[in-house]
Design a protein around this motif. Structure first.
Motif, PDB file in Angstrom:
ATOM      1  N   SER A   1       0.838  -1.191   0.000  1.00 32.33           N
ATOM      2  CA  SER A   1       0.000   0.000   0.000  1.00 32.33           C
ATOM      3  C   SER A   1       0.880   1.250   0.000  1.00 32.33           C
ATOM      4  N   ILE A   2       0.418   2.284  -0.686  1.00 24.76           N
ATOM      5  CA  ILE A   2       1.119   3.567  -0.732  1.00 24.76           C
ATOM      6  C   ILE A   2       0.654   4.408   0.448  1.00 24.76           C
ATOM      7  N   GLN A   3       1.610   4.894   1.236  1.00 29.60           N
ATOM      8  CA  GLN A   3       1.259   5.666   2.427  1.00 29.60           C
ATOM      9  C   GLN A   3       2.091   6.941   2.502  1.00 29.60           C
ATOM     10  N   PRO A   4       1.515   8.010   3.063  1.00 23.34           N
ATOM     11  CA  PRO A   4       2.295   9.246   3.242  1.00 23.34           C
ATOM     12  C   PRO A   4       3.385   9.048   4.283  1.00 23.34           C
ATOM     13  N   LEU A   5       4.490   9.743   4.111  1.00 26.77           N
ATOM     14  CA  LEU A   5       5.614   9.624   5.035  1.00 26.77           C
ATOM     15  C   LEU A   5       5.505  10.646   6.156  1.00 26.77           C
ATOM     16  N   PRO A   6       5.912  10.289   7.358  1.00 28.15           N
ATOM     17  CA  PRO A   6       5.914  11.261   8.459  1.00 28.15           C
ATOM     18  C   PRO A   6       6.946  12.349   8.200  1.00 28.15           C
ATOM     19  N   PRO A   7       6.781  13.530   8.794  1.00 28.93           N
ATOM     20  CA  PRO A   7       7.688  14.662   8.535  1.00 28.93           C
ATOM     21  C   PRO A   7       9.163  14.356   8.818  1.00 28.93           C
ATOM     22  N   LYS A   8       9.456  13.490   9.796  1.00 24.44           N
ATOM     23  CA  LYS A   8      10.847  13.218  10.150  1.00 24.44           C
ATOM     24  C   LYS A   8      11.485  12.105   9.313  1.00 24.44           C
ATOM     25  N   HIS A   9      10.737  11.550   8.388  1.00 27.68           N
ATOM     26  CA  HIS A   9      11.282  10.500   7.517  1.00 27.68           C
ATOM     27  C   HIS A   9      12.354  11.111   6.600  1.00 27.68           C
ATOM     28  N   PRO A  10      13.497  10.428   6.401  1.00 32.12           N
ATOM     29  CA  PRO A  10      14.572  10.976   5.561  1.00 32.12           C
ATOM     30  C   PRO A  10      14.138  11.355   4.148  1.00 32.12           C
ATOM     31  N   ALA A  11      13.100  10.692   3.632  1.00 25.72           N
ATOM     32  CA  ALA A  11      12.643  10.982   2.275  1.00 25.72           C
ATOM     33  C   ALA A  11      11.456  11.943   2.243  1.00 25.72           C
ATOM     34  N   ALA A  12      11.049  12.450   3.407  1.00 22.19           N
ATOM     35  CA  ALA A  12       9.903  13.354   3.459  1.00 22.19           C
ATOM     36  C   ALA A  12      10.219  14.662   2.750  1.00 22.19           C
ATOM     37  N   ALA A  13       9.214  15.224   2.117  1.00 19.86           N
ATOM     38  CA  ALA A  13       9.392  16.479   1.403  1.00 19.86           C
ATOM     39  C   ALA A  13       9.599  17.616   2.389  1.00 19.86           C
ATOM     40  N   PRO A  14      10.365  18.652   2.002  1.00 16.90           N
ATOM     41  CA  PRO A  14      10.572  19.801   2.889  1.00 16.90           C
ATOM     42  C   PRO A  14       9.258  20.485   3.239  1.00 16.90           C
ATOM     43  N   VAL A  15       9.207  21.020   4.442  1.00 19.17           N
ATOM     44  CA  VAL A  15       8.020  21.752   4.878  1.00 19.17           C
ATOM     45  C   VAL A  15       8.029  23.131   4.250  1.00 19.17           C
ATOM     46  N   GLY A  16       6.916  23.534   3.681  1.00 19.72           N
ATOM     47  CA  GLY A  16       6.824  24.808   2.994  1.00 19.72           C
ATOM     48  C   GLY A  16       6.760  25.987   3.948  1.00 19.72           C
ATOM     49  N   ALA A  17       6.645  27.193   3.368  1.00 17.73           N
ATOM     50  CA  ALA A  17       6.635  28.421   4.159  1.00 17.73           C
ATOM     51  C   ALA A  17       5.451  28.467   5.111  1.00 17.73           C
ATOM     52  N   ALA A  18       4.358  27.825   4.709  1.00 19.15           N
ATOM     53  CA  ALA A  18       3.158  27.827   5.548  1.00 19.15           C
ATOM     54  C   ALA A  18       3.221  26.765   6.639  1.00 19.15           C
ATOM     55  N   GLY A  19       4.347  26.045   6.704  1.00 18.90           N
ATOM     56  CA  GLY A  19       4.491  25.019   7.721  1.00 18.90           C
ATOM     57  C   GLY A  19       3.815  23.719   7.373  1.00 18.90           C
ATOM     58  N   VAL A  20       3.451  23.562   6.099  1.00 19.50           N
ATOM     59  CA  VAL A  20       2.782  22.351   5.645  1.00 19.50           C
ATOM     60  C   VAL A  20       3.719  21.590   4.714  1.00 19.50           C
ATOM     61  N   SER A  21       3.857  20.277   4.931  1.00 18.42           N
ATOM     62  CA  SER A  21       4.726  19.465   4.092  1.00 18.42           C
ATOM     63  C   SER A  21       4.172  19.382   2.681  1.00 18.42           C
ATOM     64  N   ALA A  22       5.067  19.409   1.703  1.00 14.30           N
ATOM     65  CA  ALA A  22       4.650  19.306   0.310  1.00 14.30           C
ATOM     66  C   ALA A  22       4.127  17.909  -0.009  1.00 14.30           C
ATOM     67  N   GLY A  23       4.406  16.950   0.870  1.00 17.77           N
ATOM     68  CA  GLY A  23       3.895  15.601   0.690  1.00 17.77           C
ATOM     69  C   GLY A  23       4.900  14.675   0.047  1.00 17.77           C
ATOM     70  N   ALA A  24       5.104  13.519   0.632  1.00 20.14           N
ATOM     71  CA  ALA A  24       5.963  12.478   0.082  1.00 20.14           C
ATOM     72  C   ALA A  24       5.393  11.147   0.533  1.00 20.14           C
ATOM     73  N   PHE A  25       5.654  10.117  -0.257  1.00 20.69           N
ATOM     74  CA  PHE A  25       5.028   8.831   0.006  1.00 20.69           C
ATOM     75  C   PHE A  25       6.053   7.705  -0.036  1.00 20.69           C
ATOM     76  N   GLY A  26       5.668   6.574   0.526  1.00 23.04           N
ATOM     77  CA  GLY A  26       6.485   5.377   0.492  1.00 23.04           C
ATOM     78  C   GLY A  26       5.595   4.184   0.225  1.00 23.04           C
ATOM     79  N   LEU A  27       6.204   3.034  -0.070  1.00 17.32           N
ATOM     80  CA  LEU A  27       5.450   1.819  -0.321  1.00 17.32           C
ATOM     81  C   LEU A  27       5.664   0.876   0.865  1.00 17.32           C
ATOM     82  N   PHE A  28       4.563   0.385   1.435  1.00 17.00           N
ATOM     83  CA  PHE A  28       4.612  -0.420   2.647  1.00 17.00           C
ATOM     84  C   PHE A  28       3.928  -1.771   2.430  1.00 17.00           C
ATOM     85  N   ALA A  29       4.394  -2.764   3.172  1.00 18.06           N
ATOM     86  CA  ALA A  29       3.773  -4.091   3.115  1.00 18.06           C
ATOM     87  C   ALA A  29       2.440  -4.045   3.860  1.00 18.06           C
TER      88      ALA A  29
END
Length: 251
Positions: A50-78
């Protein structure tokens, strides 16, 4: 006579000798047939993942924007228990010639051993669940899946499969090895202040993207690991036998 053996469907006429069609017409036909192939393909999803969003502290997580909201990044999980050696599916995308520089961050390099041909599979615009597999660096000690080059049964067409390297429990992220050059390129881009993927180097050392392992390489690694395990078991058996002979065995 004059027929080229084709073990699979040809959606575009290859340039194999003889006169070539007008470039514009050929491009139009290729685009139309590619669209038709996509339309006729049976829509399906990969099972067990399943495709799931990554937590903010994940090494592959997208940088947090100026508004303090993550641009969004995902990973593939069993989503279920995946046994070691399971083929989860193929890495899919647009097949294209290798270039000296490429801006895509979704490249898998393929080197076909028998012909020596090299090309890329680019999942930036086309792909499936496997495009969300992240690198293991900073997340786990070792990758738990590998991109493996193989030949489809029957047709013998080249494909890149995602194969598990150990038992994977539900909830675990699927992680592969992107290769050291990927991180060298990332470091160079950060130092230069350039946008991600803007100068993906393809000159030696190896290309800066994940590389599909040859099936023979995977089998050789598996045989080496099996031999090492068997050798370790023989050593243990010998040690136990010696201990018994000396009366050192536990009662």
């Amino acid at each position: 006579a004059g027929v080229v053996y084709a073990p699979f469907l040809l959606w575009v006429e290859p340039a194999v000798g003889g006169a070539r069609a007008d470039a514009a017409d050929a491009a139009t036909d290729a685009a139309g047939l590619a669209s038709a192939r996509m339309e006729m393909a049976q829509w399906r999803c990969m099972g067990g993942v399943s495709i799931q969003p990554l937590p903010p502290k994940h090494p592959a997580a997208a940088p947090v924007g100026a508004a303090g909201v993550s641009a969004g990044a995902f990973g593939l999980f069993a989503s279920v228990t995946l046994p070691c050696g399971a083929v989860l599916g193929n890495y899919t995308g647009l097949v294209k010639p290798q270039r000296a520089y490429d801006t895509s961050r979704y490249l898998v390099e393929v080197c076909e051993r028998r012909t020596g041909r090299r090309f890329d599979i680019d999942a930036a615009k086309y792909g499936n669940e496997t495009r969300f597999i992240n690198d293991y660096t900073g997340i786990a000690p070792q990758p738990n899946v590998a991109f493996v080059l193989h030949y489809a049964a029957g047709a013998g067409e080249v494909a890149v499969s995602v194969v598990t390297q150990r038992l994977i429990q539900p909830g675990e992220e699927l992680l592969v090895d992107y290769g050291c050059q990927f991180w060298l390129d990332e470091s160079a881009e950060e130092s230069a202040g350039s946008s991600p993927g803007s100068s993906r180097s393809r000159s030696p050392p190896p290309p800066g993207e994940a590389v599909a392992m040859d099936t023979a390489e995977v089998e050789a690694e598996a045989e080496t690991e099996t031999a090492a395990e068997a050798n370790a078991a023989d050593v243990a058996d010998t040690a136990n036998a010696v201990a018994v002979e000396r009366g050192e065995g536990g009662g």
